[in-house]
Scaffold this motif. Structure first.
Motif, PDB file in Angstrom:
ATOM      1  N   ALA A   1       0.740  -0.960   0.075  1.00  0.00           N
ATOM      2  CA  ALA A   1      -0.082   0.050  -0.027  1.00  0.00           C
ATOM      3  C   ALA A   1       1.105   1.274   0.109  1.00  0.00           C
ATOM      4  O   ALA A   1       2.111   0.992   0.750  1.00  0.00           O
ATOM      5  N   ALA A   2       0.507   2.095  -0.711  1.00  0.00           N
ATOM      6  CA  ALA A   2       1.279   3.680  -0.831  1.00  0.00           C
ATOM      7  C   ALA A   2       0.510   4.452  -1.158  1.00  0.00           C
ATOM      8  O   ALA A   2      -0.549   4.630  -1.533  1.00  0.00           O
ATOM      9  N   ASP A   3       0.979   5.854  -0.556  1.00  0.00           N
ATOM     10  CA  ASP A   3       0.232   7.037  -1.160  1.00  0.00           C
ATOM     11  C   ASP A   3       1.074   7.104  -2.711  1.00  0.00           C
ATOM     12  O   ASP A   3       2.036   6.649  -2.837  1.00  0.00           O
ATOM     13  N   PHE A   4       0.472   7.888  -3.484  1.00  0.00           N
ATOM     14  CA  PHE A   4       0.893   8.029  -4.788  1.00  0.00           C
ATOM     15  C   PHE A   4       0.600   9.444  -5.282  1.00  0.00           C
ATOM     16  O   PHE A   4      -0.262  10.349  -4.862  1.00  0.00           O
ATOM     17  N   VAL A   5       1.797   9.839  -6.094  1.00  0.00           N
ATOM     18  CA  VAL A   5       1.507  11.239  -6.966  1.00  0.00           C
ATOM     19  C   VAL A   5       1.495  10.741  -8.541  1.00  0.00           C
ATOM     20  O   VAL A   5       2.485  10.070  -8.876  1.00  0.00           O
ATOM     21  N   GLN A   6       0.388  11.297  -9.057  1.00  0.00           N
ATOM     22  CA  GLN A   6       0.364  10.965 -10.554  1.00  0.00           C
ATOM     23  C   GLN A   6       0.554  12.148 -11.273  1.00  0.00           C
ATOM     24  O   GLN A   6      -0.319  13.353 -11.218  1.00  0.00           O
ATOM     25  N   LEU A   7       1.434  12.319 -12.293  1.00  0.00           N
ATOM     26  CA  LEU A   7       1.432  13.609 -13.288  1.00  0.00           C
ATOM     27  C   LEU A   7       0.985  12.887 -14.609  1.00  0.00           C
ATOM     28  O   LEU A   7       1.901  12.120 -15.292  1.00  0.00           O
ATOM     29  N   SER A   8       0.015  13.614 -15.297  1.00  0.00           N
ATOM     30  CA  SER A   8      -0.243  13.078 -16.574  1.00  0.00           C
ATOM     31  C   SER A   8      -0.278  14.455 -17.551  1.00  0.00           C
ATOM     32  O   SER A   8      -0.742  15.289 -17.309  1.00  0.00           O
ATOM     33  N   THR A   9       0.546  14.068 -18.497  1.00  0.00           N
ATOM     34  CA  THR A   9       1.235  15.107 -19.585  1.00  0.00           C
ATOM     35  C   THR A   9       0.306  14.641 -20.975  1.00  0.00           C
ATOM     36  O   THR A   9       0.611  13.685 -21.596  1.00  0.00           O
ATOM     37  N   VAL A  10      -0.555  15.760 -21.602  1.00  0.00           N
ATOM     38  CA  VAL A  10      -1.052  15.554 -22.519  1.00  0.00           C
ATOM     39  C   VAL A  10      -0.261  16.395 -23.764  1.00  0.00           C
ATOM     40  O   VAL A  10      -0.034  17.591 -23.598  1.00  0.00           O
ATOM     41  N   VAL A  11       0.685  15.523 -24.384  1.00  0.00           N
ATOM     42  CA  VAL A  11       1.881  16.232 -25.204  1.00  0.00           C
ATOM     43  C   VAL A  11       0.998  17.212 -26.287  1.00  0.00           C
ATOM     44  O   VAL A  11       1.543  18.440 -26.547  1.00  0.00           O
ATOM     45  N   ALA A  12      -0.049  16.989 -27.008  1.00  0.00           N
ATOM     46  CA  ALA A  12      -0.797  17.847 -28.127  1.00  0.00           C
ATOM     47  C   ALA A  12      -0.902  19.102 -27.300  1.00  0.00           C
ATOM     48  O   ALA A  12      -0.879  20.175 -28.270  1.00  0.00           O
ATOM     49  N   ILE A  13      -1.423  19.563 -26.254  1.00  0.00           N
ATOM     50  CA  ILE A  13      -1.859  20.727 -25.757  1.00  0.00           C
ATOM     51  C   ILE A  13      -0.721  21.220 -24.455  1.00  0.00           C
ATOM     52  O   ILE A  13      -0.917  22.316 -23.999  1.00  0.00           O
ATOM     53  N   ASP A  14       0.254  20.459 -24.340  1.00  0.00           N
ATOM     54  CA  ASP A  14       1.336  20.775 -23.272  1.00  0.00           C
ATOM     55  C   ASP A  14       0.514  21.023 -22.066  1.00  0.00           C
ATOM     56  O   ASP A  14       0.989  21.928 -21.373  1.00  0.00           O
ATOM     57  N   ARG A  15      -0.168  20.115 -21.601  1.00  0.00           N
ATOM     58  CA  ARG A  15      -0.750  20.246 -20.237  1.00  0.00           C
ATOM     59  C   ARG A  15      -0.495  19.135 -19.340  1.00  0.00           C
ATOM     60  O   ARG A  15      -0.373  17.862 -19.738  1.00  0.00           O
ATOM     61  N   VAL A  16      -0.459  19.459 -17.978  1.00  0.00           N
ATOM     62  CA  VAL A  16       0.161  18.481 -17.099  1.00  0.00           C
ATOM     63  C   VAL A  16      -0.924  18.676 -15.994  1.00  0.00           C
ATOM     64  O   VAL A  16      -1.250  19.443 -15.565  1.00  0.00           O
ATOM     65  N   GLN A  17      -1.492  17.215 -15.635  1.00  0.00           N
ATOM     66  CA  GLN A  17      -2.411  17.370 -14.509  1.00  0.00           C
ATOM     67  C   GLN A  17      -2.040  16.507 -13.589  1.00  0.00           C
ATOM     68  O   GLN A  17      -1.482  15.583 -13.822  1.00  0.00           O
ATOM     69  N   ARG A  18      -2.248  17.072 -12.160  1.00  0.00           N
ATOM     70  CA  ARG A  18      -1.687  16.098 -10.884  1.00  0.00           C
ATOM     71  C   ARG A  18      -2.666  15.405 -10.412  1.00  0.00           C
ATOM     72  O   ARG A  18      -3.778  16.057 -10.137  1.00  0.00           O
ATOM     73  N   GLY A  19      -2.506  14.301 -10.101  1.00  0.00           N
ATOM     74  CA  GLY A  19      -3.441  13.590  -9.402  1.00  0.00           C
ATOM     75  C   GLY A  19      -2.923  12.892  -8.005  1.00  0.00           C
ATOM     76  O   GLY A  19      -1.484  12.717  -7.899  1.00  0.00           O
TER      77      GLY A  19
END
Length: 254
Positions: free
Chosen positions: A51-69
């Motif tokens: 079990a762990a805490d997690f940090v997710q970074l999702s990068t959409v290349v086409a719009i150069d956008r990073v979303q954090r989860g």
């Protein structure tokens, strides 16, 4: 966050033999990652769940956008899954960017977004049949990665923190991903020759690149293992008034 990106994060090998690797350092790093998950490893040295805490970074290349989860994740490996015959049980509870849960008991997959009052229910086998291999293959067979993946160094052998970087390329095409970058804890590698109970969790982070070159990076924090969570923790109980949707092939983006 699109469901496909979510699946890329965790939908994650079957038994096989590791081909000869000329690079001794690469062999040592791979051994440190795989040994706690091998069926041949003594029981007291195995990692059966984590079990762990997690940090997710999702990068959409086409719009150069990073979303954090952010959230909490649990994995439980049935003994059979160490030979690749059974998917692990898992649970991802997201608190950011919005609340959602992703659970599987190894057979059924649930994706629940409370604000939508909907849960998407599918069979893991249906997802694989529709889209091909997925990153779950990585988690299913952590004890032996060579059958489904070609294994090499990343762009560099180590990151700035000194941890090792492995590059896994699937041997069969998939609509989910085209490569997985794996960060292996340097201390786990250093201690892997000593045997005994695992003192350091070997997996620091994963980064999945999909066919469109979008990136989903997950870093594991405060990891605990061999906690023996109940199997019921990986089964979703549908709340009253929540709509159930299927099949997996028609999952909408989230």
């Amino acid at each position: 966050m699109k469901l496909m990106a979510l699946l890329l994060s965790w939908l994650l090998l079957v038994a096989g033999s590791l081909p000869a690797i000329a690079d001794e350092e690469l062999t040592n790093v791979l051994r440190a990652l795989e040994t706690p998950f091998k069926v041949s490893t003594p029981a007291e040295q195995q990692i059966r769940d984590f079990a762990a805490d997690f940090v997710q970074l999702s990068t959409v290349v086409a719009i150069d956008r990073v979303q954090r989860g952010e959230g909490k994740v649990w994995f439980k490996f049935p003994p059979q899954s160490r030979t690749g015959s059974v998917m692990p049980k898992f649970r991802w509870d997201y608190r950011l960017p919005n609340e959602q849960q992703v659970l599987s008991d190894g057979t059924t997959l649930w994706v629940y977004v409370p604000e939508n009052r909907q849960v998407i229910v599918s069979e893991v086998g249906e997802v694989e049949a529709e889209y091909g291999d997925n990153p779950a293959a990585f988690f299913t067979g952590l004890g032996d990665l060579a059958q489904n993946f070609a294994i090499a160094w990343g762009k560099s052998r180590r990151n700035e923190a000194g941890d090792y970087i492995l590059l896994l390329t699937p041997k069969r095409p998939s609509q989910f991903f085209k490569r997985i970058e794996v960060i292996v804890n340097q201390q786990a590698v250093a201690e892997s020759h000593q045997g005994g109970n695992p003192q350091v969790f070997p997996l620091v982070a994963t980064q999945v690149t999909d066919p469109q070159d979008n990136l989903t990076r997950i870093t594991f924090v405060d990891v605990g293992w061999n906690l023996d969570p109940a199997d019921t923790e990986f089964v979703f109980e549908v709340p009253e008034g929540v709509e159930q949707l299927s099949p997996a092939a028609q999952m909408p983006g989230l």
